[in-house]
Write a protein that holds these residues in place. Structure first.
Motif, PDB file in Angstrom:
ATOM      1  N   GLY A 113     -15.731 -41.590 -26.656  1.00 16.40           N
ATOM      2  CA  GLY A 113     -16.472 -41.500 -25.411  1.00 16.40           C
ATOM      3  C   GLY A 113     -16.072 -40.352 -24.525  1.00 16.40           C
ATOM      4  O   GLY A 113     -15.652 -39.303 -24.991  1.00 16.40           O
ATOM      5  N   GLY A 114     -16.201 -40.589 -23.244  1.00 16.85           N
ATOM      6  CA  GLY A 114     -16.139 -39.553 -22.233  1.00 16.85           C
ATOM      7  C   GLY A 114     -14.828 -38.819 -22.078  1.00 16.85           C
ATOM      8  O   GLY A 114     -13.775 -39.249 -22.543  1.00 16.85           O
ATOM      9  N   GLY A 115     -14.934 -37.706 -21.372  1.00 19.69           N
ATOM     10  CA  GLY A 115     -13.802 -36.826 -21.183  1.00 19.69           C
ATOM     11  C   GLY A 115     -12.774 -37.325 -20.192  1.00 19.69           C
ATOM     12  O   GLY A 115     -11.635 -36.873 -20.203  1.00 19.69           O
ATOM     13  N   GLN A 116     -13.141 -38.270 -19.323  1.00 21.66           N
ATOM     14  CA  GLN A 116     -12.192 -38.736 -18.307  1.00 21.66           C
ATOM     15  C   GLN A 116     -10.972 -39.393 -18.946  1.00 21.66           C
ATOM     16  O   GLN A 116      -9.830 -39.066 -18.607  1.00 21.66           O
ATOM     17  N   LEU A 117     -11.184 -40.305 -19.882  1.00 22.82           N
ATOM     18  CA  LEU A 117     -10.054 -40.960 -20.542  1.00 22.82           C
ATOM     19  C   LEU A 117      -9.320 -39.983 -21.461  1.00 22.82           C
ATOM     20  O   LEU A 117      -8.090 -39.975 -21.509  1.00 22.82           O
ATOM     21  N   GLN A 118     -10.078 -39.130 -22.160  1.00 23.20           N
ATOM     22  CA  GLN A 118      -9.423 -38.135 -22.998  1.00 23.20           C
ATOM     23  C   GLN A 118      -8.546 -37.219 -22.147  1.00 23.20           C
ATOM     24  O   GLN A 118      -7.443 -36.853 -22.556  1.00 23.20           O
ATOM     25  N   MET A 119      -9.014 -36.875 -20.955  1.00 21.79           N
ATOM     26  CA  MET A 119      -8.214 -36.035 -20.063  1.00 21.79           C
ATOM     27  C   MET A 119      -6.950 -36.767 -19.631  1.00 21.79           C
ATOM     28  O   MET A 119      -5.867 -36.167 -19.570  1.00 21.79           O
ATOM     29  N   ALA A 120      -7.051 -38.047 -19.351  1.00 18.75           N
ATOM     30  CA  ALA A 120      -5.864 -38.818 -18.970  1.00 18.75           C
ATOM     31  C   ALA A 120      -4.836 -38.796 -20.101  1.00 18.75           C
ATOM     32  O   ALA A 120      -3.633 -38.675 -19.848  1.00 18.75           O
ATOM     33  N   PHE A 121      -5.284 -38.874 -21.342  1.00 21.34           N
ATOM     34  CA  PHE A 121      -4.378 -38.809 -22.487  1.00 21.34           C
ATOM     35  C   PHE A 121      -3.825 -37.393 -22.639  1.00 21.34           C
ATOM     36  O   PHE A 121      -2.633 -37.218 -22.910  1.00 21.34           O
ATOM     37  N   LEU A 122      -4.663 -36.381 -22.462  1.00 19.44           N
ATOM     38  CA  LEU A 122      -4.188 -34.997 -22.543  1.00 19.44           C
ATOM     39  C   LEU A 122      -3.109 -34.718 -21.505  1.00 19.44           C
ATOM     40  O   LEU A 122      -2.088 -34.094 -21.815  1.00 19.44           O
ATOM     41  N   GLU A 123      -3.325 -35.164 -20.287  1.00 14.50           N
ATOM     42  CA  GLU A 123      -2.362 -34.926 -19.221  1.00 14.50           C
ATOM     43  C   GLU A 123      -1.013 -35.562 -19.520  1.00 14.50           C
ATOM     44  O   GLU A 123       0.015 -35.115 -19.005  1.00 14.50           O
ATOM     45  N   ARG A 124      -0.999 -36.581 -20.377  1.00 16.87           N
ATOM     46  CA  ARG A 124       0.240 -37.267 -20.751  1.00 16.87           C
ATOM     47  C   ARG A 124       0.769 -36.802 -22.110  1.00 16.87           C
ATOM     48  O   ARG A 124       1.696 -37.386 -22.652  1.00 16.87           O
ATOM     49  N   GLY A 125       0.154 -35.762 -22.672  1.00 17.81           N
ATOM     50  CA  GLY A 125       0.591 -35.247 -23.971  1.00 17.81           C
ATOM     51  C   GLY A 125       0.309 -36.211 -25.102  1.00 17.81           C
ATOM     52  O   GLY A 125       1.016 -36.210 -26.110  1.00 17.81           O
ATOM     53  N   ALA A 126      -0.744 -37.021 -24.979  1.00 19.49           N
ATOM     54  CA  ALA A 126      -0.978 -38.095 -25.949  1.00 19.49           C
ATOM     55  C   ALA A 126      -2.240 -37.924 -26.782  1.00 19.49           C
ATOM     56  O   ALA A 126      -2.592 -38.815 -27.531  1.00 19.49           O
ATOM     57  N   LEU A 127      -2.924 -36.798 -26.692  1.00 18.77           N
ATOM     58  CA  LEU A 127      -4.043 -36.531 -27.593  1.00 18.77           C
ATOM     59  C   LEU A 127      -3.556 -35.484 -28.585  1.00 18.77           C
ATOM     60  O   LEU A 127      -3.161 -34.388 -28.193  1.00 18.77           O
ATOM     61  N   ASP A 128      -3.536 -35.851 -29.851  1.00 16.71           N
ATOM     62  CA  ASP A 128      -2.954 -34.972 -30.870  1.00 16.71           C
ATOM     63  C   ASP A 128      -3.922 -33.898 -31.355  1.00 16.71           C
ATOM     64  O   ASP A 128      -3.543 -32.744 -31.517  1.00 16.71           O
ATOM     65  N   GLU A 129      -5.157 -34.309 -31.623  1.00 14.68           N
ATOM     66  CA  GLU A 129      -6.165 -33.381 -32.133  1.00 14.68           C
ATOM     67  C   GLU A 129      -7.515 -33.761 -31.552  1.00 14.68           C
ATOM     68  O   GLU A 129      -7.736 -34.919 -31.192  1.00 14.68           O
ATOM     69  N   ILE A 130      -8.414 -32.780 -31.525  1.00 16.67           N
ATOM     70  CA  ILE A 130      -9.788 -33.061 -31.128  1.00 16.67           C
ATOM     71  C   ILE A 130     -10.743 -32.230 -31.968  1.00 16.67           C
ATOM     72  O   ILE A 130     -10.467 -31.065 -32.256  1.00 16.67           O
ATOM     73  N   GLU A 131     -11.807 -32.863 -32.416  1.00 22.61           N
ATOM     74  CA  GLU A 131     -12.924 -32.194 -33.067  1.00 22.61           C
ATOM     75  C   GLU A 131     -14.072 -32.212 -32.069  1.00 22.61           C
ATOM     76  O   GLU A 131     -14.485 -33.276 -31.619  1.00 22.61           O
ATOM     77  N   ILE A 132     -14.557 -31.031 -31.713  1.00 26.26           N
ATOM     78  CA  ILE A 132     -15.680 -30.908 -30.792  1.00 26.26           C
ATOM     79  C   ILE A 132     -16.848 -30.316 -31.568  1.00 26.26           C
ATOM     80  O   ILE A 132     -16.731 -29.246 -32.168  1.00 26.26           O
ATOM     81  N   TYR A 133     -17.960 -31.028 -31.552  1.00 24.52           N
ATOM     82  CA  TYR A 133     -19.169 -30.578 -32.220  1.00 24.52           C
ATOM     83  C   TYR A 133     -20.089 -30.000 -31.143  1.00 24.52           C
ATOM     84  O   TYR A 133     -20.641 -30.741 -30.331  1.00 24.52           O
ATOM     85  N   VAL A 134     -20.192 -28.677 -31.112  1.00 24.65           N
ATOM     86  CA  VAL A 134     -20.995 -27.997 -30.104  1.00 24.65           C
ATOM     87  C   VAL A 134     -22.441 -27.956 -30.602  1.00 24.65           C
ATOM     88  O   VAL A 134     -22.733 -27.364 -31.648  1.00 24.65           O
ATOM     89  N   ILE A 135     -23.307 -28.608 -29.830  1.00 26.64           N
ATOM     90  CA  ILE A 135     -24.721 -28.725 -30.177  1.00 26.64           C
ATOM     91  C   ILE A 135     -25.485 -27.631 -29.428  1.00 26.64           C
ATOM     92  O   ILE A 135     -25.265 -27.442 -28.221  1.00 26.64           O
ATOM     93  N   PRO A 136     -26.394 -26.909 -30.094  1.00 23.83           N
ATOM     94  CA  PRO A 136     -27.083 -25.797 -29.441  1.00 23.83           C
ATOM     95  C   PRO A 136     -28.162 -26.269 -28.463  1.00 23.83           C
ATOM     96  O   PRO A 136     -29.362 -26.077 -28.679  1.00 23.83           O
ATOM     97  N   GLU A 137     -27.719 -26.903 -27.398  1.00 25.74           N
ATOM     98  CA  GLU A 137     -28.588 -27.355 -26.317  1.00 25.74           C
ATOM     99  C   GLU A 137     -27.913 -27.001 -24.997  1.00 25.74           C
ATOM    100  O   GLU A 137     -26.697 -27.145 -24.868  1.00 25.74           O
ATOM    101  N   MET A 138     -28.687 -26.584 -24.035  1.00 25.14           N
ATOM    102  CA  MET A 138     -28.195 -26.318 -22.685  1.00 25.14           C
ATOM    103  C   MET A 138     -28.759 -27.419 -21.787  1.00 25.14           C
ATOM    104  O   MET A 138     -29.977 -27.538 -21.662  1.00 25.14           O
TER     105      MET A 138
END
Length: 178
Positions: A113-138
């Protein structure tokens, strides 16, 4: 040790949902050929799913059956969930949850899901890897992949790959703090 992973799609302008929380733009890409990076392949290696309350509520509104019956599921919220859609556990303290997840040894953890929880984990050094699928939509606005919090990082690029229909897969590793 259990790895805590992100697997998420974002628009070319960095949004994960429109301003009204719609994912219709993304659903237009259902059936896209992601090859070995397909969601069905990814979810097979996931033992635990972690999501915030907003993501849970979004999933719970969908009439489809609960998709995470094979995974242990945590929802990060301070409020009770009446009549949960599927089997899940509630956690309100992120630091305690991270310690609990790090103690697991039966498969990877997916930050759904959303970036808010992922950011909370990142700020604590707890997200090891991320795969981001960039979709060609603006989308021109909406929910950002990562909310601006002042957090800075220089993740290591593990791989980049052009996929079907103009989608690009970015795979990053975050180093753990010393």
């Amino acid at each position: 040790m259990t790895r805590i992973l992100g697997y998420i799609a974002a628009s070319l302008d960095g949004m994960i949902a429109t301003a009204d929380d719609s994912l219709d733009w993304l659903f237009e890409y259902d059936g896209m050929d992601l090859g070995e990076h397909d969601y069905r392949t990814f979810i097979k290696r996931i033992r635990t799913v972690v999501m915030g309350r907003g993501t849970y509520d979004f999933i719970a509104r969908d009439p489809s059956p609960w998709a995470y019956g094979d995974q242990r599921t945590f929802v990060v919220t301070s409020a009770l969930i009446d009549n949960p859609k599927g089997p899940l556990e509630i956690r309100s303290d992120i630091d305690t949850l991270i310690a609990e997840l790090r103690a697991l040894n039966d498969g990877d953890v997916w930050m759904l899901g959303g970036g808010q929880l992922q950011m909370a984990f990142l700020e604590r050094g707890a997200l090891d890897e991320i795969e981001i699928y960039v979709i060609p939509e603006m989308l021109g606005g909406g929910r950002p992949l990562f909310p601006p919090t002042g957090f800075r990082a220089s993740p290591e690029l593990i791989g980049v790959q052009a996929l079907d229909r103009g989608c690009v897969r970015l795979h990053y590793r975050f180093s753990q703090p010393a």
